[in-house]
Design an enzyme around this catalytic site. Structure first.
Site, short mmCIF file in Angstrom:
data_model
loop_
_atom_site.label_atom_id
_atom_site.label_comp_id
_atom_site.label_asym_id
_atom_site.label_seq_id
_atom_site.Cartn_x
_atom_site.Cartn_y
_atom_site.Cartn_z
N ARG A 1 -4.82 33.92 15.26
CA ARG A 1 -3.76 33.18 14.57
C ARG A 1 -2.77 32.50 15.51
O ARG A 1 -2.41 31.33 15.30
CB ARG A 1 -3.02 34.10 13.60
CG ARG A 1 -3.87 34.61 12.44
CD ARG A 1 -3.05 35.32 11.38
NE ARG A 1 -2.21 34.38 10.66
CZ ARG A 1 -0.92 34.24 10.84
NH1 ARG A 1 -0.27 35.00 11.72
NH2 ARG A 1 -0.24 33.34 10.14
N TYR B 1 -2.92 28.59 14.87
CA TYR B 1 -1.85 28.07 14.01
C TYR B 1 -0.47 28.06 14.68
O TYR B 1 0.53 27.78 14.02
CB TYR B 1 -1.71 28.94 12.74
CG TYR B 1 -2.93 29.04 11.88
CD1 TYR B 1 -3.54 27.90 11.34
CD2 TYR B 1 -3.49 30.27 11.58
CE1 TYR B 1 -4.65 28.01 10.53
CE2 TYR B 1 -4.60 30.39 10.75
CZ TYR B 1 -5.18 29.25 10.23
OH TYR B 1 -6.28 29.35 9.43
N CYS C 1 -10.83 33.28 28.74
CA CYS C 1 -10.80 32.18 29.71
C CYS C 1 -10.36 30.88 29.03
O CYS C 1 -11.11 29.91 28.94
CB CYS C 1 -12.18 32.01 30.34
SG CYS C 1 -12.21 30.81 31.69
#
Length: 433
Positions: A325, A329, A356
């Site tokens: 998340r 977002y 990475c």
């Protein structure tokens, strides 16, 4: 910080229910999702009870995509919940968990013929997203000689105060049929032999921190309900989706998140009055996901190292492979040093994962107690779209999940191994040894 009800601090340690989070990290390893089952049960009871103050015809459908762990679905099934399902996997989890077909709604804007056949065969209602999909359902039901109950997903085309990627009721959304086009869709469905239109579905978005958009959408939908009733549709349910937000920011500039009571006070009078005017009495369906499970769960992650350069980085063993998340977002999650939960802040730290990618940051520029290798960081409010959106990127196995119920603590999903990552691999003949 205003902790969710599922958490507390005792003797300097963070607790989930009666479980010491530091002890959980030592016993089960990290990364580790920890869920308080009682918190979810109480959330369900609260949501259902406040809606039933306005009408006794209420069905709470859990949005399975928020957290599809079959154990949690079974928990909610035992309380009487149904589910909003978006795939055959979610459908199977709901049925296997004890949710009856009549309490399920198969949703989605791009269903396969297999999806449609399976839902029809199981006797599950379908939220139809397009006229093309309706005509496919018509052909399938004729072939199977089996009826199916449907509702159309209506796009109310309203502005929604949330992240654009999770706003679903806006004009340019991929979901649903615009309200001004929906009458013809119902008219066509009424003429079909095996298709029975009995419902309507609307979902305006996720993580919404105002109740007014829900009330506006309800008004739009109830106007449509009145119009399709005149066509001869006998509405059994109107599903208003989910989207009620939770307070991810709990410290400075805390989110002022509405409660189910706020939601009901804004939406239910509009629904009840719309029913009265139209002379109908459909059930009120609602699909909380994030609100039901978001605050119930934390993600525990161990500090690998601390690096002081242009800023101080806390490198932990969970990245966006475990909780995407923040990277996807720009979402905010509070973080607590679980083994120093009541210690004073000593500096500003940025919590980063092992992936990475430069964007692998869980929490940026947070005031925390002095952090050292071996400490355990708890990422709060990780129950919704945490494990369910996790991945095996960088060939990292997904982590374990633990369920807490009072003084009982047990695994509800083991950690994956490397062998799990490669279990489905098939080597072509020219690669075989």
């Amino acid at each position: 910080m205003n902790l969710p009800d599922s958490l507390s601090i005792k003797n300097g340690h963070l607790f989930c229910g009666s479980a010491d989070c530091v002890g959980l990290a030592e016993k089960f390893g990290t990364p580790l999702y920890v869920t308080n089952e009682n918190h979810i049960v109480e959330n369900f009871k609260r949501y259902e009870a406040v809606l039933k103050k306005y009408t006794d015809k209420v069905q709470v459908l859990y949005a399975a995509k928020a957290n599809e762990n079959p154990v949690l679905i079974q928990t909610l099934a035992r309380e009487g919940a149904g589910a909003d399902v978006f795939s055959l996997g979610e459908m199977k989890a709901a049925l296997d968990g004890g949710m009856p077909p009549e309490k399920l709604l198969f949703n989605g804007s791009s269903k396969t013929p297999e999806d449609l056949r399976s839902a029809i065969e199981a006797g599950i209602k379908i939220s139809v997203d397009s006229v093309d999909e309706l005509r496919q359902i018509d052909e399938i039901t004729k072939e199977m000689k089996k009826t199916v109950k449907i509702g159309f997903r209506v796009n109310p085309e309203i502005n929604v105060p949330t992240h654009p990627k999770i706003a679903t009721g806006i004009k340019n959304s991929k979901f649903g049929i615009p309200a001004e086009m929906i009458i013809d869709s119902y008219r066509e469905a009424l003429a079909m032999e095996y298709v029975i239109p009995v419902g309507m579905h609307c979902h305006i978005g996720s993580q919404i921190l105002e109740v007014e958009p829900f009330a506006i959408a309800c008004g739009v939908i109830m106007n449509v309900a009145a119009e399709i009733t005149k066509l001869g549709v006998k509405l059994e349910f109107v599903d208003f989706g989910g989207g009620l937000g939770i307070p991810y920011r709990r410290g400075k500039n805390a989110d002022n998140a509405p409660t189910p009571e706020d939601y009901a006070a804004a939406v239910m009078p509009v629904f009840v009055e719309g029913c009265r005017k139209a002379g109908i009495s459909p059930a009120f369906w609602v699909e909380p996901g994030r609100w039901m499970v978001g605050e119930s769960t934390i993600l525990l992650t161990k500090v690998n190292s601390v690096k002081k350069v242009h800023k101080t980085f806390v490198n932990v063993d969970a990245g966006f492979n475990i909780l995407i998340r923040p990277a996807m977002y720009d979402s905010y999650h509070e973080v607590i040093v679980a083994n120093k939960a009541d210690a004073k802040d000593a500096g500003v730290y940025t919590v980063t994962g092992p992936i990475c990618e430069t964007g692998d940051i869980l929490a940026e520029d947070r005031e925390l107690p002095e952090v050292a290798a071996g400490d355990v960081i708890a990422v709060l409010d990780a129950g919704a779209y945490g494990y369910s959106m996790s991945s095996q990127y960088n060939s990292r196995p997904r982590c374990a999940e633990v369920l807490v119920n009072g003084d009982k603590v047990e695994l509800m999903r083991r950690a994956e191994t490397y062998e799990d990552l490669t279990r489905a691999v098939v080597y072509p003949s020219w690669h075989r040894k």
